[in-house]
Design a protein around this motif. Structure first.
Motif, PDB file in Angstrom:
ATOM      1  N   ARG A 115       0.830  -1.212   0.000  1.00  0.00           N
ATOM      2  CA  ARG A 115       0.000   0.000   0.000  1.00  0.00           C
ATOM      3  C   ARG A 115       0.859   1.254   0.000  1.00  0.00           C
ATOM      4  O   ARG A 115       0.396   2.329  -0.405  1.00  0.00           O
ATOM      5  N   PHE A 116       2.094   1.133   0.462  1.00  0.00           N
ATOM      6  CA  PHE A 116       2.966   2.290   0.580  1.00  0.00           C
ATOM      7  C   PHE A 116       3.852   2.426  -0.658  1.00  0.00           C
ATOM      8  O   PHE A 116       4.436   1.457  -1.134  1.00  0.00           O
ATOM      9  N   GLU A 117       3.960   3.664  -1.133  1.00  0.00           N
ATOM     10  CA  GLU A 117       4.689   3.931  -2.364  1.00  0.00           C
ATOM     11  C   GLU A 117       6.144   3.486  -2.279  1.00  0.00           C
ATOM     12  O   GLU A 117       6.699   2.936  -3.224  1.00  0.00           O
ATOM     13  N   ARG A 118       6.776   3.708  -1.127  1.00  0.00           N
ATOM     14  CA  ARG A 118       8.188   3.345  -0.996  1.00  0.00           C
ATOM     15  C   ARG A 118       8.388   1.843  -1.112  1.00  0.00           C
ATOM     16  O   ARG A 118       9.398   1.382  -1.659  1.00  0.00           O
ATOM     17  N   VAL A 119       7.457   1.090  -0.603  1.00  0.00           N
ATOM     18  CA  VAL A 119       7.558  -0.374  -0.715  1.00  0.00           C
ATOM     19  C   VAL A 119       7.457  -0.793  -2.176  1.00  0.00           C
ATOM     20  O   VAL A 119       8.208  -1.667  -2.641  1.00  0.00           O
ATOM     21  N   ARG A 120       6.553  -0.164  -2.916  1.00  0.00           N
ATOM     22  CA  ARG A 120       6.441  -0.487  -4.340  1.00  0.00           C
ATOM     23  C   ARG A 120       7.716  -0.103  -5.086  1.00  0.00           C
ATOM     24  O   ARG A 120       8.154  -0.815  -5.999  1.00  0.00           O
ATOM     25  N   ALA A 121       8.317   1.034  -4.695  1.00  0.00           N
ATOM     26  CA  ALA A 121       9.577   1.440  -5.321  1.00  0.00           C
ATOM     27  C   ALA A 121      10.678   0.430  -5.006  1.00  0.00           C
ATOM     28  O   ALA A 121      11.526   0.119  -5.862  1.00  0.00           O
ATOM     29  N   ARG A 122      10.667  -0.104  -3.789  1.00  0.00           N
ATOM     30  CA  ARG A 122      11.677  -1.099  -3.392  1.00  0.00           C
ATOM     31  C   ARG A 122      11.552  -2.350  -4.256  1.00  0.00           C
ATOM     32  O   ARG A 122      12.552  -2.931  -4.684  1.00  0.00           O
ATOM     33  N   LYS A 123      10.335  -2.765  -4.508  1.00  0.00           N
ATOM     34  CA  LYS A 123      10.121  -3.951  -5.354  1.00  0.00           C
ATOM     35  C   LYS A 123      10.522  -3.647  -6.801  1.00  0.00           C
ATOM     36  O   LYS A 123      11.046  -4.523  -7.508  1.00  0.00           O
ATOM     37  N   ALA A 124      10.285  -2.420  -7.255  1.00  0.00           N
ATOM     38  CA  ALA A 124      10.697  -2.039  -8.611  1.00  0.00           C
ATOM     39  C   ALA A 124      12.214  -2.079  -8.745  1.00  0.00           C
ATOM     40  O   ALA A 124      12.744  -2.457  -9.800  1.00  0.00           O
ATOM     41  N   MET A 125      12.936  -1.699  -7.681  1.00  0.00           N
ATOM     42  CA  MET A 125      14.395  -1.772  -7.714  1.00  0.00           C
ATOM     43  C   MET A 125      14.858  -3.201  -7.975  1.00  0.00           C
ATOM     44  O   MET A 125      15.792  -3.432  -8.760  1.00  0.00           O
ATOM     45  N   ALA A 126      14.220  -4.153  -7.346  1.00  0.00           N
ATOM     46  CA  ALA A 126      14.590  -5.555  -7.561  1.00  0.00           C
ATOM     47  C   ALA A 126      14.352  -5.962  -9.004  1.00  0.00           C
ATOM     48  O   ALA A 126      15.137  -6.709  -9.598  1.00  0.00           O
ATOM     49  N   ALA A 127      13.281  -5.439  -9.612  1.00  0.00           N
ATOM     50  CA  ALA A 127      12.976  -5.779 -11.003  1.00  0.00           C
ATOM     51  C   ALA A 127      13.976  -5.146 -11.970  1.00  0.00           C
ATOM     52  O   ALA A 127      14.195  -5.667 -13.073  1.00  0.00           O
TER      53      ALA A 127
END
Length: 419
Positions: A199-211
């Motif tokens: 739900r949090f934008e930073r968490v989604r950004a963290r997952k995008a970094m892995a991708a």
């Protein structure tokens, strides 16, 4: 071999912490510690570095009371500080239902609580545990919002705000590197479960970094890109400071912008002038969304008054006037000597149950000589007044009351130098 170069794998991290606050080192240093790996590593490194330098250290934890277990984490940090033989304080964010952006509200509350604590403790500098990974995630989040150069250059390394020098010593260190440090020294930390909540934008950004990793895009590579962007930012900052020096004047906490000079500036510098004004007046970060920034700029050009970010822009024939929005000051209270609205320091005779609140229209009516100041009603109504209950004791900017002073801290000029 000179310390800390003789500290093996820890040397680079210790150097970063030891020289985190140029050019004026801390006289008394505070460390914000949540209990997570980044801040716990910062705490341990800071204690080592400061003991070598002879600088006193204190730690502070903010319990936001947003999830079960937060109080236990604060107690864990307190126990760690006891083993390190340094003082620790837990601050609690007392709040009801939080409307709007929860993470931003928590960040603002945390900053205000820590600043207040630091001033009371005589702490001059506060260190925060953001890392290269936080930098990279912030870059992706800014990219998703189509941010300009200000957003894309990443987190600030050092700045002054709310009477405190703030710093992020570990912006070049990775989370993995800090956890390796903790394991080397047998130090435990807590993983915040919200770090896995999409739900949090930073968490989604963290997952995008892995991708992005298969493309060779990681925190280190993004950090190098940010360094390149920073050179362009420095050049733009030079233009901004010259524009402000030539065309902007601080008047009783408001900003008066010479319109003729403003019109002759490049569009990006015009935007930067207005954004710098909003940041200083409101104390808010991050800045408004890009579309709202350009709406503000267009309003200035087209002669339309507008309200944004808790501030008000008024367009006059020969100048622009940026002030606080009266509604944004509703409920803001401080004690004499403390910071009101994050930038006003009001001092005067001690004693009595006095408090600092906005002067407002009612307060201005109690100032018979306010017109002699040469300042407009719109400027004075959002300056601080000293109140005892509903009775106005003093209004320094409006020429009412004796023995009282009101100054912006930092001033707009000082704010610019620290950002």
């Amino acid at each position: 071999m000179a310390w800390p170069l003789d500290q093996g794998e820890d040397a680079e991290l210790l150097l970063a912490v030891a020289y985190a606050f140029p050019p004026h080192p801390a006289r008394k240093l505070g460390v914000a510690v949540s209990g997570g790996g980044d801040s716990v590593a910062l705490l341990h490194l800071t204690v080592r570095a400061c003991r070598h330098q002879g600088v006193p250290v204190q730690a502070v934890t903010v319990d936001h009371r947003l999830r079960p277990g937060s109080a236990d984490e604060a107690r864990m940090v307190a126990a760690l500080c006891a083993t390190l033989d340094i003082p620790h304080h837990t601050l609690t964010w007392d709040h009801g239902p939080v409307a709007g952006n929860l993470m931003d509200a928590a960040r603002q509350a945390r900053s205000a609580l820590i600043a207040g604590w630091a001033i009371k403790q005589g702490v001059t500098h506060v260190a925060l545990g953001h890392t290269a990974d936080d930098q990279a995630e912030s870059f992706l989040m800014a990219l998703s919002r189509a941010s300009g150069l200000d957003g894309l250059v990443g987190l600030r390394r050092n700045w002054k705000g709310e009477g405190i020098d703030w710093g992020r010593p570990l912006l070049d260190a990775t989370r993995a590197g800090l956890r390796a440090y903790l394991r080397r020294h047998g130090i435990a930390w807590v993983d915040d479960p919200t770090n896995e909540d999409p739900r949090f934008e930073r968490v989604r950004a963290r997952k995008a970094m892995a991708a992005l990793a298969p493309l060779g895009i990681d925190a280190t590579r993004i950090g190098q890109t940010l360094s390149h962007l920073q050179f362009a930012k420095w050049a733009l900052d030079d233009m901004l400071r010259k524009a402000i020096r030539d065309h902007v004047r601080e008047v009783a906490g408001a900003l008066r912008v010479d319109y003729a000079g403003f019109e002759g500036l490049p569009a990006e510098v015009q935007r930067q002038v207005l954004m710098a004004g909003l940041a200083w007046l409101s104390g808010k970060a991050p800045p408004p969304r890009t579309d709202k920034q350009f709406n503000l700029l267009n309003s200035a050009r087209e002669g339309r008054d507008v309200t944004l970010h808790g501030c008000r822009l008024r367009v006059r024939p020969d100048h622009l006037l940026l002030t606080r929005e009266p509604r944004a000051l509703s409920g803001l209270v401080a004690t004499p000597g403390g910071l009101w609205d994050r930038r006003w320091r009001v001092d005067g005779p001690t004693g009595g149950d006095m408090e600092i609140r906005a002067l407002g229209s009612a307060g201005l009516q109690a100032c018979p000589d306010w017109r002699a100041t040469g300042l407009s009603r719109q400027v004075l109504e959002v300056t601080p007044g000293v109140w005892r209950g509903e009775a106005l004791v003093a209004a320094p900017c409006a020429g009412f009351g004796t023995g009282w002073t009101a100054k912006t801290d930092p001033s707009f000029a000082t704010f610019l130098l620290s950002h």
